[in-house]
Design an enzyme around this catalytic site. Structure first.
Site, PDB file in Angstrom:
ATOM      1  N   THR A  28      -8.597  -5.771   4.665  1.00  0.00           N
ATOM      2  CA  THR A  28      -9.603  -4.958   5.598  1.00  0.00           C
ATOM      3  C   THR A  28     -10.634  -4.566   4.790  1.00  0.00           C
ATOM      4  O   THR A  28     -10.879  -4.039   3.743  1.00  0.00           O
ATOM      5  CB  THR A  28      -8.973  -3.705   5.882  1.00  0.00           C
ATOM      6  OG1 THR A  28      -7.402  -3.916   6.380  1.00  0.00           O
ATOM      7  CG2 THR A  28      -9.699  -3.155   7.081  1.00  0.00           C
ATOM      8  N   LYS A 140      -1.033  -6.298  -0.823  1.00  0.00           N
ATOM      9  CA  LYS A 140      -1.149  -5.829   0.660  1.00  0.00           C
ATOM     10  C   LYS A 140      -0.498  -6.584   1.532  1.00  0.00           C
ATOM     11  O   LYS A 140      -1.160  -7.467   2.409  1.00  0.00           O
ATOM     12  CB  LYS A 140      -2.731  -5.789   1.020  1.00  0.00           C
ATOM     13  CG  LYS A 140      -2.886  -4.535   1.928  1.00  0.00           C
ATOM     14  CD  LYS A 140      -4.465  -4.223   2.187  1.00  0.00           C
ATOM     15  CE  LYS A 140      -4.639  -3.121   3.198  1.00  0.00           C
ATOM     16  NZ  LYS A 140      -5.929  -2.608   3.022  1.00  0.00           N
ATOM     17  N   GLU A 173       0.229   6.586  -4.788  1.00  0.00           N
ATOM     18  CA  GLU A 173      -1.172   6.578  -3.938  1.00  0.00           C
ATOM     19  C   GLU A 173      -1.210   7.570  -2.744  1.00  0.00           C
ATOM     20  O   GLU A 173      -0.261   8.170  -2.750  1.00  0.00           O
ATOM     21  CB  GLU A 173      -1.115   5.266  -3.358  1.00  0.00           C
ATOM     22  CG  GLU A 173      -0.265   4.678  -2.505  1.00  0.00           C
ATOM     23  CD  GLU A 173      -0.090   3.141  -2.299  1.00  0.00           C
ATOM     24  OE1 GLU A 173      -0.807   2.550  -2.755  1.00  0.00           O
ATOM     25  OE2 GLU A 173       0.911   2.819  -1.553  1.00  0.00           O
TER      26      GLU A 173
END
Length: 265
Positions: A28, A140, A173
């Site tokens: 993204t 990802k 995270e």
């Protein structure tokens, strides 16, 4: 707006393995003045993920061109690119999948990030831990159910983001961002060898810290390491960097590191 294999379309074959098994990867990107920030890094991350996931042939020049086309004439926005293994095979077997499916979309920029840069954010501890999976750590990939559950719990709070631990109780995270904290001139970020996503803004921050007055350490630490931190930051490609006012039960007032990094992010 969506493009599938270069054609404007909004319907994916039900047999596509991205839908069937989450078999693929994505990235993204932030668009500023019609240009995709860190585009070479986005392509590189997709290539690395495709190699590790053993995805079939991908037309990389076409994907880059499609991403550039999606970004044209947008002053501020988002371009997302997805690769799936395509359709074919029986059950889990990837045999019969010869070409990856390319999906590119564009959308509006999340305007709340602009406000949060000034205000700062609060992080709540998520009750959902990330499974340790070194085979997939850093990627990802399309299997984001853990993040969906983390976000569902976060939506029940008044916090802006989540602090996420792994199943060993170590910091990894946030729900959709990487984590940094500072103690004096030492800056720390979680090691992502067992879980988490290696974000591109994380990579940029690490590059900015190299050769600066700050020393960077990738560590495996429990939540309590944040208790005596001077400053906490989170990053992703869209934010791109946000200062943290409160993480779990601890408050922070310094923006020294944020002020150093943010003009370059």
């Amino acid at each position: 707006m969506y493009w599938i294999n270069g054609q404007q379309h909004d319907a994916l074959a039900p047999s596509d393995r991205g839908l069937q098994f989450g078999d693929g990867c994505f990235t993204t990107a932030r668009v500023v003045d019609g240009q995709i920030d860190l585009l070479p890094w986005h392509i590189e991350r997709m290539q690395q993920a495709a190699q590790r996931l053993m995805l079939p042939h991908t037309d990389w020049p076409a994907l880059e061109l499609e991403m550039r086309h999606a970004a044209e004439s947008i002053p501020l926005g988002v371009v997302k690119a997805i690769l799936t293994r395509g359709s074919g095979g029986r059950g889990y077997s990837p045999q019969g999948c010869s070409h990856a499916t390319r999906i590119v979309s564009r959308s509006a920029y999340p305007q709340h990030y602009l406000r949060l840069r000034e205000r700062g954010i609060r992080l709540a501890l998520s009750p959902v831990p990330l499974a340790r999976s070194p085979l997939l750590a850093g990627l990802k990939h399309l299997n984001r159910l853990e993040q969906v559950l983390i976000r569902a719990h976060l939506d029940q709070t008044d916090a802006d983001e989540a602090l996420v631990l792994d199943t060993a109780g170590l910091l990894v995270e946030c729900c959709a961002a990487n984590l940094f904290w500072r103690k004096g001139k030492a800056v720390y970020t979680p090691d992502l060898g067992q879980a988490g996503v290696a974000g591109l803004m994380r990579r940029r921050v690490m590059a900015l810290l190299a050769g600066s007055e700050y020393a960077l350490y990738c560590v495996s630490e429990p939540l309590t390491t944040l208790a005596d931190a001077d400053e906490v930051l989170v990053s992703n490609a869209l934010m791109p960097l946000l200062p943290v006012n409160m993480a779990h039960q601890w408050h922070y007032h310094s923006r020294r590191l944020y002020d150093f990094l943010s003009p370059h992010c």
